[in-house]
Design an enzyme around this catalytic site. Sequence first.
Site, PDB file in Angstrom:
ATOM      1  N   ASP A   1      10.911  18.404 -22.227  1.00  0.00           N
ATOM      2  CA  ASP A   1      10.762  16.968 -22.476  1.00  0.00           C
ATOM      3  C   ASP A   1      11.277  16.154 -21.289  1.00  0.00           C
ATOM      4  OD1 ASP A   1      10.014  14.739 -23.842  1.00  0.00           O
ATOM      5  OD2 ASP A   1      11.373  15.035 -25.543  1.00  0.00           O
TER       6      ASP A   1
ATOM      7  N   LYS B   1      13.106  -2.965 -14.356  1.00  0.00           N
ATOM      8  CA  LYS B   1      12.241  -4.055 -14.819  1.00  0.00           C
ATOM      9  C   LYS B   1      13.057  -5.053 -15.646  1.00  0.00           C
ATOM     10  CE  LYS B   1       8.337  -4.540 -14.354  1.00  0.00           C
ATOM     11  NZ  LYS B   1       7.525  -5.187 -13.262  1.00  0.00           N
TER      12      LYS B   1
ATOM     13  N   THR C   1       7.088  -5.190 -18.666  1.00  0.00           N
ATOM     14  CA  THR C   1       6.680  -4.098 -19.556  1.00  0.00           C
ATOM     15  C   THR C   1       7.435  -4.169 -20.878  1.00  0.00           C
ATOM     16  OG1 THR C   1       6.931  -1.710 -19.822  1.00  0.00           O
ATOM     17  CG2 THR C   1       8.389  -2.725 -18.259  1.00  0.00           C
ATOM     18  N   ASP C   2       6.858  -3.554 -21.911  1.00  0.00           N
ATOM     19  CA  ASP C   2       7.571  -3.478 -23.194  1.00  0.00           C
ATOM     20  C   ASP C   2       8.710  -2.457 -23.137  1.00  0.00           C
ATOM     21  OD1 ASP C   2       6.073  -1.139 -23.136  1.00  0.00           O
ATOM     22  OD2 ASP C   2       5.179  -1.395 -25.127  1.00  0.00           O
ATOM     23  N   GLU C   3       8.746  -1.647 -22.059  1.00  0.00           N
ATOM     24  CA  GLU C   3       9.765  -0.591 -21.991  1.00  0.00           C
ATOM     25  C   GLU C   3      11.181  -1.161 -21.860  1.00  0.00           C
ATOM     26  OE1 GLU C   3       8.624   2.846 -19.664  1.00  0.00           O
ATOM     27  OE2 GLU C   3       6.508   2.406 -19.951  1.00  0.00           O
TER      28      GLU C   3
ATOM     29  N   TYR D   1      13.331   3.194 -14.453  1.00  0.00           N
ATOM     30  CA  TYR D   1      12.208   2.242 -14.331  1.00  0.00           C
ATOM     31  C   TYR D   1      12.433   1.027 -15.233  1.00  0.00           C
ATOM     32  CZ  TYR D   1       7.654   0.153 -15.462  1.00  0.00           C
ATOM     33  OH  TYR D   1       6.633  -0.741 -15.704  1.00  0.00           O
ATOM     34  N   SER D   2      12.665   1.286 -16.528  1.00  0.00           N
ATOM     35  CA  SER D   2      12.779   0.138 -17.444  1.00  0.00           C
ATOM     36  C   SER D   2      14.041  -0.672 -17.163  1.00  0.00           C
ATOM     37  CB  SER D   2      12.692   0.571 -18.905  1.00  0.00           C
ATOM     38  OG  SER D   2      13.624   1.574 -19.209  1.00  0.00           O
TER      39      SER D   2
ATOM     40  N   PRO E   1       0.319  19.201 -19.116  1.00  0.00           N
ATOM     41  CA  PRO E   1       1.736  19.294 -19.491  1.00  0.00           C
ATOM     42  C   PRO E   1       2.147  18.217 -20.499  1.00  0.00           C
ATOM     43  CG  PRO E   1       1.506  18.276 -17.313  1.00  0.00           C
ATOM     44  CD  PRO E   1       0.124  18.588 -17.789  1.00  0.00           C
TER      45      PRO E   1
ATOM     46  N   ASP F   1       5.798  -5.931   2.599  1.00  0.00           N
ATOM     47  CA  ASP F   1       6.771  -5.322   1.690  1.00  0.00           C
ATOM     48  C   ASP F   1       7.642  -6.423   1.067  1.00  0.00           C
ATOM     49  OD1 ASP F   1       8.858  -3.908   0.553  1.00  0.00           O
ATOM     50  OD2 ASP F   1       8.958  -2.448   2.187  1.00  0.00           O
TER      51      ASP F   1
ATOM     52  N   LEU G   1       0.838  -1.211   0.000  1.00  0.00           N
ATOM     53  CA  LEU G   1       0.000   0.000   0.000  1.00  0.00           C
ATOM     54  C   LEU G   1       0.870   1.257   0.000  1.00  0.00           C
ATOM     55  CD1 LEU G   1      -2.936  -1.005   2.412  1.00  0.00           C
ATOM     56  CD2 LEU G   1      -2.793  -1.253  -0.077  1.00  0.00           C
TER      57      LEU G   1
END
Length: 348
Positions: free
Chosen positions: A284, A158, A129-131, A154-155, A209, A59, A35
Amino acid sequence: MNILITGGAGFIGSHVVRLFVNRYPAYKIVNLDKLTYAGNLANLKDLEGKANYEFVKGDITNGDFIMKLFEERKFDGVIHLAAESHVDRSISNPTAFVYTNVTGTVNLLNAARHIWKDYRSKLFYHISTDEVYGSLGREGLFTEQTRYDPHSPYSASKAGSDHFVRAYHDTYELPVVISNCSNNYGSYQFPEKLIPLFINNIKHSKPLPVYGKGENVRDWLWVEDHAAAINVIFHHGRKGQTYNIGGGNEWKNIELVRVICRIMDKKLGRPAGESEKLITFVKDRAGHDLRYAIDATKLKNELGWKPSLQFEEGLEKTIDWYLNNEEWLDNVTSGEYQKYYDEQYLNR
Ligand code: NAD
Ligand code: TYD
């Protein structure tokens, strides 16, 4: 079957938990979730009191706790979704992504490896993920053979967790399966990701944004179609395999944002073009991947999965859900989160 679903209080996890609890009354589903800001038991209110469902707060970075849970519960299968999932947060705080996404996954793998005695009837299903494949140019699609080339923290985290899952298969013969899915949209998504964030901002007449020129392309899949794919892969996927999941539904961000604006004008009874005035081009995202797009042929041919919803229908359904669930939206965007969001926005 006794199944552990991690991250079940999050966006995709809550849809997976709901599908499994409702469709398989004979299974026992344990939802393990810390959570964090992204996890919310209100996402699963309709399952309260169901005999085949239990929530455990915990956790995955705590290896001793995970080992004990596996000892006590005798899981037959794991569907692992718990993760830190937002690219922008991974840019400002990468370490949290290493702990949860890499260390947390390895803790679960260790517990499965040590507690499961007979691997034949077990499965560790890792949701990715595909990332991890990096960025495409204007042409081409990600297949299961595409080389990993992650760019964001992040990617990268993963990708690291995917490699550990495969390493436990290749080294210890742990029965695993992995799926790599494109961008999801739908109900219960935390409004920091593009679609729910922009719906909420339009509602409050706040700026939208758009990063860079809005030229980046994402391949959007309705979350319930992702949950349906996870169900099929969990029951029928071949062990040791990877399956790509995607909707064949590519949109340039700016075009998608304009469609959201048009639908919102109609729903809110505002003059046409009103919401588009909120579009604000901002600096960006660092390392922003240009394009993601999935080739899901393997999943379609082997397991017969296909997306059920057309994007226009799914998007309208999603917008209706956020507008009809004001209390949920106001609760998750109140307090600490709003402060965090406003600071991030001011710093861009
Ligand atoms: P989310 O951020 O909405 O939910 C993540 C859940 O994990 C939350 O409930 C959170 O409380 C829980 N969690 C986080 N850290 C934890 C920890 N240390 N221990 C236990 N629980 C913890 O994420 P999501 O969008 O639902 O994504 C779920 C999974 O699907 C992730 O693994 C993500 O990488 C993957 N995925 C997401 C998308 C997408 O478009 N959202 C696409 C492909 C794959
Ligand atoms: P996001 O929903 O964060 O998913 P991901 O980065 O994992 O694909 O972002 C989707 C796209 O929208 C991505 O190209 C970044 C862009 N974006 C914006 O332009 N503005 C925003 O405020 C957000 C959150 C995303």
